[in-house]
Scaffold this active site. Structure first.
Site, mmCIF file in Angstrom:
data_model
loop_
_atom_site.group_PDB
_atom_site.id
_atom_site.type_symbol
_atom_site.label_atom_id
_atom_site.label_comp_id
_atom_site.label_asym_id
_atom_site.label_seq_id
_atom_site.Cartn_x
_atom_site.Cartn_y
_atom_site.Cartn_z
ATOM 1 N N HIS A 82 -8.181 -24.621 32.498
ATOM 2 C CA HIS A 82 -8.110 -23.254 31.969
ATOM 3 C C HIS A 82 -9.174 -22.406 32.636
ATOM 4 O O HIS A 82 -10.324 -22.833 32.759
ATOM 5 C CB HIS A 82 -8.343 -23.264 30.454
ATOM 6 C CG HIS A 82 -8.281 -21.898 29.857
ATOM 7 N ND1 HIS A 82 -7.092 -21.314 29.467
ATOM 8 C CD2 HIS A 82 -9.247 -20.989 29.614
ATOM 9 C CE1 HIS A 82 -7.342 -20.105 29.006
ATOM 10 N NE2 HIS A 82 -8.634 -19.876 29.083
ATOM 11 N N ASP A 161 -4.055 -17.882 16.770
ATOM 12 C CA ASP A 161 -4.802 -17.238 17.855
ATOM 13 C C ASP A 161 -4.105 -15.950 18.293
ATOM 14 O O ASP A 161 -4.755 -14.947 18.568
ATOM 15 C CB ASP A 161 -4.949 -18.184 19.054
ATOM 16 C CG ASP A 161 -5.637 -17.465 20.206
ATOM 17 O OD1 ASP A 161 -6.775 -17.014 19.999
ATOM 18 O OD2 ASP A 161 -5.030 -17.303 21.270
ATOM 19 N N ARG A 168 -8.637 -8.799 17.422
ATOM 20 C CA ARG A 168 -9.938 -8.694 18.117
ATOM 21 C C ARG A 168 -9.887 -7.623 19.190
ATOM 22 O O ARG A 168 -10.852 -6.895 19.414
ATOM 23 C CB ARG A 168 -10.303 -10.048 18.741
ATOM 24 C CG ARG A 168 -10.736 -11.075 17.706
ATOM 25 C CD ARG A 168 -10.757 -12.471 18.300
ATOM 26 N NE ARG A 168 -11.641 -12.569 19.434
ATOM 27 C CZ ARG A 168 -11.468 -13.425 20.455
ATOM 28 N NH1 ARG A 168 -10.438 -14.252 20.462
ATOM 29 N NH2 ARG A 168 -12.324 -13.458 21.435
ATOM 30 N N SER A 183 -10.608 -19.577 20.404
ATOM 31 C CA SER A 183 -9.318 -19.066 20.877
ATOM 32 C C SER A 183 -8.801 -19.917 22.039
ATOM 33 O O SER A 183 -7.665 -20.407 22.034
ATOM 34 C CB SER A 183 -9.517 -17.606 21.307
ATOM 35 O OG SER A 183 -8.482 -17.170 22.134
ATOM 36 N N LYS A 187 -5.715 -23.390 21.824
ATOM 37 C CA LYS A 187 -4.491 -23.488 22.635
ATOM 38 C C LYS A 187 -4.515 -24.757 23.488
ATOM 39 O O LYS A 187 -3.495 -25.407 23.679
ATOM 40 C CB LYS A 187 -4.361 -22.243 23.530
ATOM 41 C CG LYS A 187 -3.986 -20.992 22.704
ATOM 42 C CD LYS A 187 -4.004 -19.735 23.523
ATOM 43 C CE LYS A 187 -5.390 -19.274 23.849
ATOM 44 N NZ LYS A 187 -5.589 -17.886 24.166
#
Ligand code: URA
Length: 435
Positions: A82, A161, A168, A183, A187
């Site tokens: 990620h 999320d 947010r 967050s 995932k």
């Protein structure tokens, strides 16, 4: 449990219990708690933070709020990567086939770009026919056959999320380390891979502007992954200037292919080699020297590029574009940014350059803007390179001629110049591993 009391507790910097966190997330997803109360809680977290235990439990509650992907049949070989988001970040298209060639399993969900950052799914859609949405069966069948599949994020994965992030975004509470960490990691946990490698970007084009903040975010995410039984590592990389030379979807695909064929810009190559090697180390349980050798072999033998072609074809993409990148063609309009003095670029603000690429059509201003795959920027000069008056610093491409002037001005404002070579910035600041 009253949401009012939870807000009150966080307002005074007190720790929430596991039960309070799970109940709050469950009731928010089911619509029993309104956005205005969660907004107040988010702002209290922004000011007062969360303990590690609270952050781990918030992540778990968010990960369990929807579906999870079952990758257990791939044992310890499944590995995810990620990036916290950047400009010119085409690393997934390079590292995923390298890791799959070495024997790792990459079953990945990726995002679309928004604002100044790009998204892997948009880049892959530059291939005509490429399918970014596969049924769960198609997804696992492809991973079994090819060792690799990348699809868009399912709406059913960590729905808490999705709701929290949207809130947010409009309540100025995105830039909070426990909120970003929970967050991202909710995932990643729901996406099922046994190992996770995080590319935490640092600098003007990233959420984290300094190495200290990037370290704090990386350390929190590695602790969350480890606490949930995932082998996790984070590589903190420079995003003060764009990565590589290409920014924009098809342009980035072409640059990724150059790296897979053994060339490409040095900075992009180095970041990709480090990420691939770390992913292989974790998923195949080998030493870093063995992982480096596997990466070198995947690239030098040409098998990583063959794997890339197999992957694009498996997801319906026209692979003739990978074999002959001139098929992507060029945007209808372009303009050159010319140096009007001798010297050096002293800074090259990545966020402003990403915004300039977005103005050209390479990115989205709003979630439903349409992308032009051929729009974007090729950077010919980066900080530390000597520039002579008249040199072409960059070429801007677009399908919308009327955007060229404003995007060029935005691009020029992103650069500052100096007479002497600027200090070279680190490309990779640090690697943090599960302990
Ligand atoms: N990316 C995410 O997925 N979540 C954040 O909060 C920030 C970046």
């Amino acid at each position: 449990m009253r949401m009012y009391d939870i807000i009150e507790k966080k307002k005074h910097g007190e720790e929430l219990s596991r039960e309070e966190i799970f109940t709050m997330i469950g009731q928010y997803v089911s619509g029993q708690i309104p956005d205005y109360q969660i907004s107040a809680w988010l702002m209290a977290v922004w000011f007062n933070g969360m303990s590690d235990r609270e952050t781990f439990e918030l992540t778990e509650a968010m990960a369990l709020s929807g579906d999870s992907v079952d990758l257990s049949e791939f044992g310890s070989k499944s590995v995810d990567k990620h990036s916290t988001g950047g400009v010119g970040d085409k690393t997934t298209m390079i590292v995923a086939p390298i890791v799959a060639t070495a024997g790792g399993t990459v079953a990945k969900m990726s995002g679309r770009g928004l604002g100044h950052t790009g998204g892997t799914i948009d880049k892959l859609e530059s291939f005509p026919g490429f399918r970014t949405s596969l049924s769960p069966k198609e997804f696992t069948d492809q991973v079994r056959r090819c060792g690799l599949a990348v699809i868009g994020q399912s709406a059913d994965l960590a729905p808490a999320d999705k709701k929290l992030y949207a809130l947010r975004d409009v309540t100025a509470t995105v830039d909070s380390i426990p909120l970003i960490a929970s967050s991202v990691m909710s995932k990643k946990l729901a996406a099922g891979s046994r190992s996770i490698v995080l590319d935490v970007k640092c600098g003007s084009g990233a959420f984290m502007r300094t190495p200290e903040l990037a370290y704090e975010l990386a350390d929190t995410m590695v602790k969350i992954g480890t606490a949930h039984g995932r082998q996790t590592a984070a590589v903190i990389t420079n995003m003060d200037i764009p990565l590589g030379h290409a920014i924009g979807n098809a342009l980035e695909v072409c640059e990724a292919i150059e790296v897979l064929k053994g060339g490409g810009p040095d900075d992009l190559r180095e970041v990709c080699l480090t990420l691939s090697s770390t992913m292989i180390e974790l998923s195949l349980n080998v030493s870093s020297a063995e992982a480096d050798a596997l990466v070198g072999d995947a690239l030098q033998s040409g098998r990583a590029f063959d794997k890339f072609c197999e992957w694009i074809q498996a997801q319906g993409g026209d692979v003739s574009y990978a074999k002959d990148t001139s098929r992507f063609g060029s945007a209808a309009y372009s303009t050159d940014i010319i140096a009007d003095t001798d010297g050096y670029i002293s800074s090259c603000n990545a966020e402003a350059i990403g915004t300039s690429a977005m103005m050209l059509g390479a990115g989205r201003q709003t979630a439903d803007s349409v992308i032009d795959p051929r729009a974007g920027i090729l950077l010919f000069k980066k900080p530390s390179e000597r520039i002579l008056c008249g040199d072409v610093i960059a070429r801007l491409f677009t399908e919308k001629e009327q955007t060229l002037a404003s995007a060029s001005e935005h691009f020029r404002n992103a650069l500052t110049f100096t007479d002497t070579p600027p200090a070279k910035q680190p490309l990779i600041y640090r690697i943090i591993r599960s302990r």
